[in-house]
Design a protein around this motif. Structure first.
Motif, mmCIF file in Angstrom:
data_model
loop_
_atom_site.group_PDB
_atom_site.id
_atom_site.type_symbol
_atom_site.label_atom_id
_atom_site.label_comp_id
_atom_site.label_asym_id
_atom_site.label_seq_id
_atom_site.Cartn_x
_atom_site.Cartn_y
_atom_site.Cartn_z
ATOM 1 N N LYS A 1 0.830 -1.207 0.000
ATOM 2 C CA LYS A 1 0.000 0.000 0.000
ATOM 3 C C LYS A 1 0.865 1.258 0.000
ATOM 4 C CE LYS A 1 -4.026 -2.000 2.236
ATOM 5 N NZ LYS A 1 -4.876 -2.030 3.437
ATOM 6 N N LEU A 2 1.930 1.249 0.783
ATOM 7 C CA LEU A 2 2.835 2.392 0.803
ATOM 8 C C LEU A 2 3.512 2.607 -0.548
ATOM 9 C CD1 LEU A 2 4.516 2.074 4.300
ATOM 10 C CD2 LEU A 2 2.920 3.826 3.528
ATOM 11 N N ILE A 3 3.886 1.535 -1.200
ATOM 12 C CA ILE A 3 4.512 1.636 -2.514
ATOM 13 C C ILE A 3 3.532 2.205 -3.532
ATOM 14 C CG2 ILE A 3 5.447 0.290 -4.433
ATOM 15 C CD1 ILE A 3 6.759 -1.523 -2.292
ATOM 16 N N VAL A 4 2.292 1.756 -3.494
ATOM 17 C CA VAL A 4 1.271 2.262 -4.418
ATOM 18 C C VAL A 4 1.014 3.746 -4.160
ATOM 19 C CG1 VAL A 4 -1.171 2.096 -5.035
ATOM 20 C CG2 VAL A 4 0.204 0.021 -4.820
ATOM 21 N N ILE A 5 0.902 4.135 -2.910
ATOM 22 C CA ILE A 5 0.689 5.550 -2.573
ATOM 23 C C ILE A 5 1.871 6.395 -3.028
ATOM 24 C CG2 ILE A 5 0.504 7.169 -0.647
ATOM 25 C CD1 ILE A 5 -1.168 4.993 0.785
ATOM 26 N N GLN A 6 3.071 5.908 -2.830
ATOM 27 C CA GLN A 6 4.273 6.622 -3.264
ATOM 28 C C GLN A 6 4.284 6.787 -4.778
ATOM 29 O OE1 GLN A 6 6.503 7.954 -1.249
ATOM 30 N NE2 GLN A 6 7.821 8.698 -2.869
ATOM 31 N N PHE A 7 3.887 5.773 -5.503
ATOM 32 C CA PHE A 7 3.832 5.840 -6.961
ATOM 33 C C PHE A 7 2.803 6.865 -7.422
ATOM 34 C CE2 PHE A 7 2.272 4.258 -11.082
ATOM 35 C CZ PHE A 7 3.459 4.343 -11.800
ATOM 36 N N ILE A 8 1.644 6.898 -6.779
ATOM 37 C CA ILE A 8 0.606 7.862 -7.139
ATOM 38 C C ILE A 8 1.082 9.292 -6.873
ATOM 39 C CG2 ILE A 8 -1.698 8.691 -6.506
ATOM 40 C CD1 ILE A 8 -2.444 5.714 -6.085
ATOM 41 N N VAL A 9 1.727 9.506 -5.751
ATOM 42 C CA VAL A 9 2.261 10.834 -5.435
ATOM 43 C C VAL A 9 3.339 11.224 -6.442
ATOM 44 C CG1 VAL A 9 3.585 12.132 -3.718
ATOM 45 C CG2 VAL A 9 1.650 10.731 -3.015
ATOM 46 N N LEU A 10 4.171 10.288 -6.847
ATOM 47 C CA LEU A 10 5.203 10.560 -7.839
ATOM 48 C C LEU A 10 4.593 10.982 -9.172
ATOM 49 C CD1 LEU A 10 8.204 10.413 -8.769
ATOM 50 C CD2 LEU A 10 7.710 8.060 -9.418
ATOM 51 N N ILE A 11 3.601 10.252 -9.641
ATOM 52 C CA ILE A 11 2.947 10.581 -10.907
ATOM 53 C C ILE A 11 2.277 11.949 -10.812
ATOM 54 C CG2 ILE A 11 1.097 9.905 -12.491
ATOM 55 C CD1 ILE A 11 3.585 8.155 -12.684
ATOM 56 N N PHE A 12 1.570 12.210 -9.718
ATOM 57 C CA PHE A 12 0.903 13.489 -9.543
ATOM 58 C C PHE A 12 1.900 14.640 -9.531
ATOM 59 C CE2 PHE A 12 -0.710 16.835 -6.716
ATOM 60 C CZ PHE A 12 -1.818 17.218 -7.455
ATOM 61 N N SER A 13 3.020 14.479 -8.837
ATOM 62 C CA SER A 13 4.012 15.550 -8.782
ATOM 63 C C SER A 13 4.673 15.774 -10.136
ATOM 64 C CB SER A 13 5.054 15.258 -7.711
ATOM 65 O OG SER A 13 5.770 14.087 -8.030
ATOM 66 N N GLN A 14 4.901 14.706 -10.894
ATOM 67 C CA GLN A 14 5.465 14.868 -12.235
ATOM 68 C C GLN A 14 4.504 15.609 -13.156
ATOM 69 O OE1 GLN A 14 8.529 14.041 -13.509
ATOM 70 N NE2 GLN A 14 9.084 13.678 -11.395
ATOM 71 N N LEU A 15 3.225 15.300 -13.064
ATOM 72 C CA LEU A 15 2.228 16.010 -13.865
ATOM 73 C C LEU A 15 2.118 17.471 -13.430
ATOM 74 C CD1 LEU A 15 -0.565 13.296 -14.106
ATOM 75 C CD2 LEU A 15 0.973 14.057 -15.915
ATOM 76 N N LEU A 16 2.235 17.727 -12.159
ATOM 77 C CA LEU A 16 2.163 19.082 -11.648
ATOM 78 C C LEU A 16 3.343 19.917 -12.128
ATOM 79 C CD1 LEU A 16 0.515 20.912 -9.721
ATOM 80 C CD2 LEU A 16 2.091 20.202 -7.927
ATOM 81 N N ILE A 17 4.517 19.334 -12.142
ATOM 82 C CA ILE A 17 5.720 20.048 -12.589
ATOM 83 C C ILE A 17 5.636 20.401 -14.063
ATOM 84 C CG2 ILE A 17 8.191 19.722 -13.014
ATOM 85 C CD1 ILE A 17 8.316 18.252 -10.355
ATOM 86 N N GLN A 18 4.978 19.581 -14.869
ATOM 87 C CA GLN A 18 4.908 19.813 -16.304
ATOM 88 C C GLN A 18 3.879 20.864 -16.705
ATOM 89 O OE1 GLN A 18 4.390 16.063 -18.218
ATOM 90 N NE2 GLN A 18 6.449 15.373 -17.724
ATOM 91 N N GLN A 19 3.028 21.298 -15.794
ATOM 92 C CA GLN A 19 2.046 22.320 -16.110
ATOM 93 C C GLN A 19 2.746 23.668 -16.254
ATOM 94 O OE1 GLN A 19 -1.187 21.778 -16.766
ATOM 95 N NE2 GLN A 19 -0.743 19.621 -16.498
ATOM 96 N N SER A 20 2.605 24.304 -17.416
ATOM 97 C CA SER A 20 3.328 25.546 -17.675
ATOM 98 C C SER A 20 2.846 26.699 -16.804
ATOM 99 C CB SER A 20 3.209 25.919 -19.152
ATOM 100 O OG SER A 20 1.846 26.116 -19.499
ATOM 101 N N ALA A 21 1.594 26.690 -16.384
ATOM 102 C CA ALA A 21 1.088 27.776 -15.546
ATOM 103 C C ALA A 21 1.662 27.717 -14.133
ATOM 104 C CB ALA A 21 -0.434 27.713 -15.491
ATOM 105 N N ILE A 22 2.098 26.561 -13.699
ATOM 106 C CA ILE A 22 2.589 26.385 -12.332
ATOM 107 C C ILE A 22 4.119 26.454 -12.268
ATOM 108 C CG2 ILE A 22 2.621 24.748 -10.397
ATOM 109 C CD1 ILE A 22 -0.090 23.800 -11.303
ATOM 110 N N GLN A 23 4.797 26.258 -13.369
ATOM 111 C CA GLN A 23 6.258 26.205 -13.368
ATOM 112 C C GLN A 23 6.930 27.441 -12.773
ATOM 113 O OE1 GLN A 23 7.352 25.188 -17.347
ATOM 114 N NE2 GLN A 23 7.515 23.035 -16.859
#
Length: 58
Positions: free
Chosen positions: A10-32
């Motif tokens: 469960k911890l590994i799955v949660i960590q993976f979801i947070v990783l994907i979310f943070s990568q998507l957040l970083i790629q948003q040009s309005a937030i960079q």
């Protein structure tokens, strides 16, 4: 031992979801600009694409 393994998975799955979310957040040009202060310190946040390409071609 099975309980520990379930918690670990469960911890590994949660960590993976947070990783994907943070990568998507970083790629948003309005937030960079809010995430990367280095661009503001270097003074290249208002550079055009042609100027940017000229910098790398030299």
């Amino acid at each position: 031992m099975k309980r520990f393994e379930r918690i670990l998975v469960k911890l590994i799955v949660i960590q993976f979801i947070v990783l994907i979310f943070s990568q998507l957040l970083i790629q948003q040009s309005a937030i960079q600009p809010y995430l990367s202060r280095v661009v503001q310190y270097e003074g290249v946040n208002k550079i055009t694409i042609t100027e940017w390409l000229e910098t790398f071609s030299q």
